[in-house]
Write an enzyme that holds these catalytic residues in place. Sequence first.
Site, PDB file in Angstrom:
ATOM      1  CD1 TRP A 275      -2.133  -2.302   1.822  1.00 55.46           C
ATOM      2  CD2 TRP A 275      -2.912  -1.480  -0.034  1.00 55.46           C
ATOM      3  NE1 TRP A 275      -3.110  -3.187   1.168  1.00 55.46           N
ATOM      4  CE2 TRP A 275      -3.621  -2.469   0.221  1.00 55.46           C
ATOM      5  CE3 TRP A 275      -3.196  -0.351  -1.055  1.00 55.46           C
ATOM      6  CZ2 TRP A 275      -4.503  -3.195  -0.748  1.00 55.46           C
ATOM      7  CZ3 TRP A 275      -4.353  -0.892  -1.841  1.00 55.46           C
ATOM      8  CH2 TRP A 275      -4.843  -2.211  -1.745  1.00 55.46           C
TER       9      TRP A 275
ATOM     10  CG  ASP B 111      -2.993   3.857   4.205  1.00 53.65           C
ATOM     11  OD1 ASP B 111      -4.000   3.929   4.726  1.00 53.65           O
ATOM     12  OD2 ASP B 111      -2.648   3.496   3.383  1.00 53.65           O
TER      13      ASP B 111
ATOM     14  CE  LYS C 166      -8.234  -2.150   5.171  1.00 52.23           C
ATOM     15  NZ  LYS C 166      -8.455  -3.313   4.221  1.00 52.23           N
TER      16      LYS C 166
HETATM   17  N1  PMP Z   1      -3.890   1.190   2.623  1.00 52.12           N
HETATM   18  C1  PMP Z   1      -3.989   0.105   3.176  1.00 52.12           C
HETATM   19  C2  PMP Z   1      -3.196   0.209   4.586  1.00 52.12           C
HETATM   20  C3  PMP Z   1      -5.108  -0.970   2.849  1.00 52.12           C
HETATM   21  O1  PMP Z   1      -4.897  -2.025   3.580  1.00 52.12           O
HETATM   22  C4  PMP Z   1      -5.941  -0.686   1.962  1.00 52.12           C
HETATM   23  C5  PMP Z   1      -6.942  -1.660   1.405  1.00 52.12           C
HETATM   24  N2  PMP Z   1      -6.922  -2.864   1.864  1.00 52.12           N
HETATM   25  C6  PMP Z   1      -5.778   0.634   0.894  1.00 52.12           C
HETATM   26  C7  PMP Z   1      -4.829   1.373   1.518  1.00 52.12           C
HETATM   27  C8  PMP Z   1      -6.737   0.783  -0.014  1.00 52.12           C
HETATM   28  O2  PMP Z   1      -7.808   1.176   0.436  1.00 52.12           O
HETATM   29  P1  PMP Z   1      -9.207   1.060  -0.533  1.00 52.12           P
HETATM   30  O3  PMP Z   1      -9.468  -0.025  -1.203  1.00 52.12           O
HETATM   31  O4  PMP Z   1     -10.166   2.164   0.389  1.00 52.12           O
HETATM   32  O5  PMP Z   1      -8.763   2.296  -1.671  1.00 52.12           O
END
Ligand code: PMP
Length: 360
Positions: free
Chosen positions: A103, A173, A197
């Site tokens: 991520w 994030d 989550k």
């Molecule tokens: N950052 C992290 C740490 C994640 O776990 C995720 C999704 N699992 C995201 C960003 C991306 O999130 P989204 O699907 O809401 O765009």
Amino acid sequence: MTRRIWNFSAGPAVLPESVLEEARDNLLSLGNTGIGICEHSHRGKPFMAVAAEAEALCREIGNIPEDYAVLFLQGGASLQFSMIPMNFLPSDRTADYLVTGMWAEKALKEAKSCGATHIACSGKDANYNYIPEACSYSDKPVYVHYTSNNTIFGTQFRTEPTSIPESAFLVCDASSDIFSRPVDIRKHGLIYAGAQKNLGPSGVTLVIVRKDLVAAGNKSLATMLQYRTHADNESMYNTPPTFGIYLMMLVFRWIKANGGLTAMESRNTAKAKVLYDYLATSSLFKSTTKSGSESKMNVTFVTGNEERDNAFVKAAEAAGFSGLKGHRSVGGMRASIYNAFPPEGVQALVQFMKDFEAAG
Ligand code: PMP
């Protein structure tokens, strides 16, 4: 009703049952309004009250100071990967990224398309199984971005990065550990998290951002991409994700009723300990993360043999443990045990693992 099973999904993930029950009742009529939560105008009094309570509870639980805006946005955490550099990375500055997983890599990729970036540390050398201790920052970065919990690789920062350059504000994030423990908002310029989550359903993203940064952000972007648009209009410039905000409000109520973030942290620490203690003694299952970097939200583990991993996931699925297959980049298993995941489910999983191990 169909029996609910243990849901270890990494996200969308398990929500508190009491929240779901209340939402179910309010789908047909929000309180005594005669109109369901999804059917109310976002400008009407009943929904405005929901939005106001969601923000107020978020501020109370998160101990969010007045000089920070609380925004409920769309586009997921992934849109924040772009909005952050678009709003805050000018052409003559650099943004530093702590690259601790996939991520973070994705966040960095979006920043690169906006301007100059610098990798302050990376755990790629060991397939991101640890949080690097030392960072080397660029000269006067505008911000430093980190991912507090790495959903895929099962690692988590113990605290926010310290000793970042004075020129920089910290961006986090927190998608997969938001409100799982107390957080020092003041140490950050911006914190963002997709809701799916720890906070609610997918489709709404929480952004906590210092108001002076919002005011100083890039004014030449498309309207919807500027934080000021959302801050100036209390997240209602356009139709907000009303159901997501409503469910978040219920989750905030649940967090408050269950003792707030300190209690969440104790509960999460105890749950994770049950799993890690077993992994430390098991001769079959091993944690994939380095000691000291383990996540309390996503516990990743392997047997060391892919066939055995698959057999375990299959047997677990048949026994009512869902969502345990690890991400393809790590393999093995991943048990996601966010705030709402019940402690009894973790106990049940460990018992199942013990039985699987004993059966050979
Ligand atoms: N950052 C992290 C740490 C994640 O776990 C995720 C999704 N699992 C995201 C960003 C991306 O999130 P989204 O699907 O809401 O765009």
